[in-house]
Design an enzyme around this catalytic site. Structure first.
Site, mmCIF file in Angstrom:
data_model
loop_
_atom_site.group_PDB
_atom_site.id
_atom_site.type_symbol
_atom_site.label_atom_id
_atom_site.label_comp_id
_atom_site.label_asym_id
_atom_site.label_seq_id
_atom_site.Cartn_x
_atom_site.Cartn_y
_atom_site.Cartn_z
ATOM 1 N N CYS A 29 35.030 35.623 -7.169
ATOM 2 C CA CYS A 29 34.889 34.209 -7.751
ATOM 3 C C CYS A 29 34.129 33.533 -6.665
ATOM 4 O O CYS A 29 33.705 32.258 -6.939
ATOM 5 C CB CYS A 29 36.100 33.485 -8.035
ATOM 6 N N LYS A 82 60.002 76.899 9.800
ATOM 7 C CA LYS A 82 59.208 77.143 10.748
ATOM 8 C C LYS A 82 59.409 75.636 11.717
ATOM 9 O O LYS A 82 59.056 74.605 11.403
ATOM 10 C CB LYS A 82 57.507 76.658 10.523
ATOM 11 N N CYS A 87 35.344 35.241 -1.442
ATOM 12 C CA CYS A 87 36.026 35.998 -2.341
ATOM 13 C C CYS A 87 34.980 36.573 -3.214
ATOM 14 O O CYS A 87 33.982 35.927 -3.590
ATOM 15 C CB CYS A 87 36.911 35.296 -3.541
ATOM 16 N N SER A 143 50.697 85.090 17.642
ATOM 17 C CA SER A 143 50.758 83.588 16.701
ATOM 18 C C SER A 143 50.869 83.914 15.147
ATOM 19 O O SER A 143 50.645 85.359 15.057
ATOM 20 C CB SER A 143 49.800 82.647 17.086
ATOM 21 N N ASP A 146 59.388 72.977 14.393
ATOM 22 C CA ASP A 146 58.337 72.313 15.108
ATOM 23 C C ASP A 146 58.516 72.110 16.827
ATOM 24 O O ASP A 146 58.579 71.015 16.920
ATOM 25 C CB ASP A 146 57.654 71.416 14.369
ATOM 26 N N TYR A 157 64.539 83.179 17.154
ATOM 27 C CA TYR A 157 64.053 84.114 15.921
ATOM 28 C C TYR A 157 63.460 85.262 15.981
ATOM 29 O O TYR A 157 63.047 85.946 14.947
ATOM 30 C CB TYR A 157 63.104 83.030 14.901
ATOM 31 N N ALA A 209 47.309 68.687 12.583
ATOM 32 C CA ALA A 209 46.636 68.676 11.287
ATOM 33 C C ALA A 209 45.411 67.856 11.491
ATOM 34 O O ALA A 209 44.432 68.401 10.793
ATOM 35 C CB ALA A 209 47.405 68.008 10.368
ATOM 36 N N CYS A 254 41.000 33.060 -10.458
ATOM 37 C CA CYS A 254 40.231 34.125 -9.670
ATOM 38 C C CYS A 254 40.458 35.293 -10.758
ATOM 39 O O CYS A 254 41.502 35.785 -10.850
ATOM 40 C CB CYS A 254 40.757 34.328 -8.314
ATOM 41 N N CYS A 312 42.532 34.109 -1.539
ATOM 42 C CA CYS A 312 41.598 33.300 -2.303
ATOM 43 C C CYS A 312 42.397 32.256 -3.080
ATOM 44 O O CYS A 312 43.260 32.796 -3.646
ATOM 45 C CB CYS A 312 40.787 34.236 -3.581
ATOM 46 N N LYS A 372 58.903 86.697 6.569
ATOM 47 C CA LYS A 372 58.597 88.026 7.271
ATOM 48 C C LYS A 372 59.192 88.994 6.531
ATOM 49 O O LYS A 372 60.163 88.816 5.625
ATOM 50 C CB LYS A 372 59.614 87.855 8.695
ATOM 51 N N GLU A 397 62.355 81.765 6.887
ATOM 52 C CA GLU A 397 62.864 81.053 7.724
ATOM 53 C C GLU A 397 62.126 79.501 7.830
ATOM 54 O O GLU A 397 60.953 79.640 7.549
ATOM 55 C CB GLU A 397 62.649 81.743 9.223
ATOM 56 N N LYS A 439 52.302 76.426 5.803
ATOM 57 C CA LYS A 439 52.485 75.310 6.504
ATOM 58 C C LYS A 439 52.491 74.054 5.266
ATOM 59 O O LYS A 439 51.672 74.130 4.407
ATOM 60 C CB LYS A 439 51.186 74.920 7.163
ATOM 61 N N ARG A 496 54.652 80.402 25.845
ATOM 62 C CA ARG A 496 53.878 81.437 25.345
ATOM 63 C C ARG A 496 52.710 81.454 26.129
ATOM 64 O O ARG A 496 52.035 82.730 26.101
ATOM 65 C CB ARG A 496 53.323 80.987 23.866
HETATM 66 S S1 IVH Z 1 58.016 84.249 14.419
HETATM 67 C C1 IVH Z 1 55.286 87.673 15.769
HETATM 68 N N1 IVH Z 1 59.582 82.425 13.317
HETATM 69 O O1 IVH Z 1 55.279 78.936 15.013
HETATM 70 C C2 IVH Z 1 55.770 86.324 15.012
HETATM 71 N N2 IVH Z 1 57.750 81.638 14.625
HETATM 72 O O2 IVH Z 1 52.520 79.707 14.326
HETATM 73 C C3 IVH Z 1 56.046 85.451 16.262
HETATM 74 N N3 IVH Z 1 57.614 79.085 14.965
HETATM 75 O O3 IVH Z 1 54.497 80.815 18.011
HETATM 76 C C4 IVH Z 1 56.585 83.994 15.801
HETATM 77 N N4 IVH Z 1 59.258 78.726 13.754
HETATM 78 O O4 IVH Z 1 56.357 78.714 18.077
HETATM 79 C C5 IVH Z 1 58.330 82.628 14.265
HETATM 80 N N5 IVH Z 1 61.160 81.253 12.303
HETATM 81 C C6 IVH Z 1 59.987 81.002 12.975
HETATM 82 C C7 IVH Z 1 59.231 80.006 13.707
HETATM 83 C C8 IVH Z 1 58.141 80.532 14.472
HETATM 84 C C9 IVH Z 1 58.439 78.308 14.547
HETATM 85 C C10 IVH Z 1 56.302 78.991 15.688
HETATM 86 C C11 IVH Z 1 56.323 79.707 16.904
HETATM 87 C C12 IVH Z 1 54.987 80.446 16.894
HETATM 88 C C13 IVH Z 1 54.153 79.449 15.876
HETATM 89 C C14 IVH Z 1 53.228 80.292 15.214
#
Ligand code: IVH
Length: 665
Positions: free
Chosen positions: A399, A114, A396, A83, A116, A214, A35, A419, A414, A278, A112, A302, A135
């Site tokens: 005061c 995400k 302070c 990505s 990390d 995934y 971030a 105060c 203080c 998706k 799904e 996100k 990757r």
């Molecule tokens: S699908 C064609 N599914 O997020 C799509 N990615 O910002 C390929 N990630 O590189 C990715 N959870 O490392 C997919 N349930 C999930 C995921 C996921 C985490 C990550 C993955 C990807 C990145 C993209």
């Protein structure tokens, strides 16, 4: 900013981002979160958008992907690793859905988590694991087969002899990450990445990684028709899937999925940083295809950033009700974890010096849950020239009294009891929710009352008149009456609320209750007033106070000193004179099985947690917020998460509601 300043800032930002990217992508030792890099990049994009002529081909905004570190063999991916495009709001999510529907009509969405971690692609040939790749830049990855093979939940052979390319996330559990804290990784993601890129597979094996799959790549198998079908099929092949996914009719229907996991992410064993949506139907996925960077059929939501960057525009000193002089950074307002932040605590002088925080600095700030935002670190490269270290004031600001720093303490104070800063905070505390609970008396009203001289101590609240209130800015009859009614209602309150509201140092809610119980035992009356408190407290010796269960020297000393102060004695007398009446705490019905034991409550229960807590306390037990070695019982409802895990680890006795009831009989 003019053009010249912008150009300078752009140069600084580019250098900083390149350095951070290198740490993150190449060295796997990023010291800041994603971030933070996002936020710097956002500022750069904004400036470059304003001055497009200042964009250079080497700007980090002009490049996708990353460089390889060169320590591992590079291998070309069978199919390109994409990505995902990010969305940050429900509106953006709905825009995405609209675009999808324009091409393929109404469609099911699979949501799904995400995960990390680190994106890894596995190749199986005739069902045997032959290769694992990072990757990389999406076209070429690094061969990390040696360490991926050590991951217990990655099958070395599938249940069917298929050729399959499959992608997923490699993760380190929060628990394992905690165990390796001395290795100095910023977060579990970096620790996982560092572990996978270990040249020595024995080290990787010792660190308990997991992988969850995934995404399907190339295969010779006949595939199911949907993504959810694919995930089920993965599991049938023996591949691990993080099975918290859900299929929805529309993006709108999946909003509650986001909310659910945003609040429950703490309880998960792994870090997640958002939700991936998706299009469920694979044929529709194919129709939608890809842009230059990402699939059109999927998008990542996100969670709001918990860390971001901003600029310290000033440093002020805030005086608390006990006199503590806390330095506060006045920030350029910025959105963090879903809310706008314009101030962050700097804790104390030492902390400012340790982090070398100066006015004008660009800083990383962070906010976790409800806690006050704080400055994590200064981005030294972005420091303006001619900046000077911050000089902590000697007096302070309210005061002018010389600030004191008691030996062995980090805070300046203080010492002036009168105060105006201390008084104001004391008034706010007196009417706060767990004290007298007069919610119509907000900070602004209190400031006006102080300014007009209508209150000089908290007893004055009880003699406020309608005429006085109508003199306050923007006050009409109704507002004045509401305040008078609320105050009238609190003319009768509990002894512990009053004691807590007095703001005696070290006397929190719990201690106030213990003190009220102690005074009740000594009282001759069942209809006490503040005068009763005054009379009982003034005759207590320090030793007697120290003997109260839960008190120590520090608390007893503070209470003893407080009541010796003539101003405080006058205040209690005045509170009695204005007609405040009190009630004693309910007598404890101490239960042998509960008294002295420490409980932690977790999960979803049939009654509010506060009620269960009150019952346990009435029976002499103590309720704490987190499980430790000294926890005796964990009261666990359904969906209990990390606390339950921890309790199991410590061998803490676990009770369901029924078992607790039996204990209370
Ligand atoms: S699908 C064609 N599914 O997020 C799509 N990615 O910002 C390929 N990630 O590189 C990715 N959870 O490392 C997919 N349930 C999930 C995921 C996921 C985490 C990550 C993955 C990807 C990145 C993209």
């Amino acid at each position: 900013m003019n053009r010249e300043d912008s150009q300078h800032r752009i140069e600084q930002l580019k250098k900083e981002i390149l350095q951070r990217n290198y740490e993150y992508f190449v060295l796997d030792e990023s010291k800041v979160s994603e971030a933070v890099r996002d936020s710097l990049k956002k500022e750069l994009i904004a400036l470059e958008t304003e001055y497009p002529q200042l964009v250079t081909p080497d700007s980090p905004t002009q490049r996708v992907g990353s460089v390889l570190s060169g320590r591992f063999d590079k291998v070309k991916h069978k199919s390109r690793k994409w990505s995902l495009a990010d969305v940050f709001s429900m509106e953006e999510l709905q825009d995405w859905e609209e675009r999808v529907e324009k091409t393929v009509g109404k469609t099911e969405i699979i949501s799904e988590l995400k995960l990390d971690g680190l994106n890894i692609t596995l190749w199986y040939e005739k069902g045997q694991l032959v290769r694992a790749l990072t990757r990389g830049d999406g076209n070429e990855g690094e061969d990390v087969t040696h360490s991926i093979r050590t991951i217990q939940n990655v099958p070395l052979a599938l249940f069917e002899p298929v050729d399959l390319e499959v992608a997923g996330e490699v993760l380190l559990s929060k628990k394992s990450f905690e165990k390796m804290h001395e290795e100095g990784f910023a977060n579990a993601r970096n620790a996982a990445a560092g572990t996978v890129r270990q040249l020595d597979p024995a080290v990787a094996a010792g660190r308990a990684l997991s992988m969850y799959c995934y995404q399907i790549g190339e295969t010779n198998a006949v595939l199911p028709k949907t993504q959810s079908g694919i995930l089920d099929w993965f599991q049938k092949l023996g591949l691990p899937v993080f099975n918290k996914y859900a299929v929805h009719d529309s993006a709108e229907a999946s909003i509650h999925y986001i909310e659910k996991w945003h609040t429950q992410r703490e309880a998960l064993p792994f870090e997640i940083d958002g939700v991936v949506f998706k299009v469920n139907d694979l044929e529709k996925q194919e129709t939608l295809g890809f842009t230059a960077k990402a699939p059109r059929f999927a998008v990542a939501y996100k969670f709001p950033a918990e860390q971001t960057t901003t600029v310290v525009e000033g440093i002020t000193i805030q005086i608390g009700r006990t006199g503590a002089a806390t330095p506060v950074a006045e920030l350029r307002p910025v959105l963090v974890a879903g809310s706008t932040v314009s101030r962050a605590t700097l804790h104390n002088k030492d902390e400012i010096e340790r982090k070398d925080i100066r006015i004008g600095d660009t800083v990383i700030i962070q906010k976790a849950g409800d806690v006050i935002p704080e400055v994590v670190e200064v981005l030294q490269n972005l420091r303006p020239s001619h900046s000077t270290p911050y000089a902590f004031p000697k007096n302070c600001p309210l005061c002018e009294t010389t600030l004191e720093r008691p030996k062995g303490e980090a805070v300046h104070r203080c010492p002036n009891l009168n105060c105006p800063g201390r008084q104001r905070e004391g008034f706010i505390h007196f009417v706060s929710r767990h004290a007298l609970d007069i919610d119509t008396l907000g900070e602004k009203v209190i400031d006006s009352l102080l300014e007009l001289g209508f209150v000089t101590d908290v007893a004055d609240f009880f003699t406020l008149t309608r005429e006085q209130l109508l003199e306050l800015p923007f006050f009409k009859d109704k507002k004045a009456q509401n305040i008078l009614d609320a105050i009238q209602q609190r003319r009768s309150t509990s002894a512990e609320r009053l004691i807590f509201g007095l703001g005696i140092r070290f006397v929190g809610e719990q201690v106030a209750k213990l003190l009220a119980e102690f005074l009740h035992e000594r009282a001759q009356t069942e209809t006490p007033t503040p005068q009763t408190i005054l009379e009982l407290l003034t005759v207590c010796t320090k030793e007697e106070l120290e003997k109260i269960e839960g008190f120590g020297e520090r608390i007893a000393g503070s209470v003893f000193e407080w009541i010796r102060n003539p101003a405080h004695q006058t205040l209690l007398q005045k509170l009695a004179d204005v007609g405040l009446t009190l009630t004693w705490p309910e007598a404890k019905k101490v239960l042998a099985g509960i008294a002295g034991k420490t409980f932690v409550i977790t999960g979803t229960l049939s009654r509010p947690r506060e009620d269960i807590k009150a019952d346990i306390e009435k029976a002499g037990g103590h309720v704490s917020g987190s499980v430790s070695k000294s926890t005796d019982y964990l009261v666990a409802g359904s969906d209990a998460g990390s606390k339950l895990e921890k309790a199991k680890e410590f061998g803490t006795q676990i009770l369901d509601e029924e078992a607790l009831k039996n204990l209370m009989l």
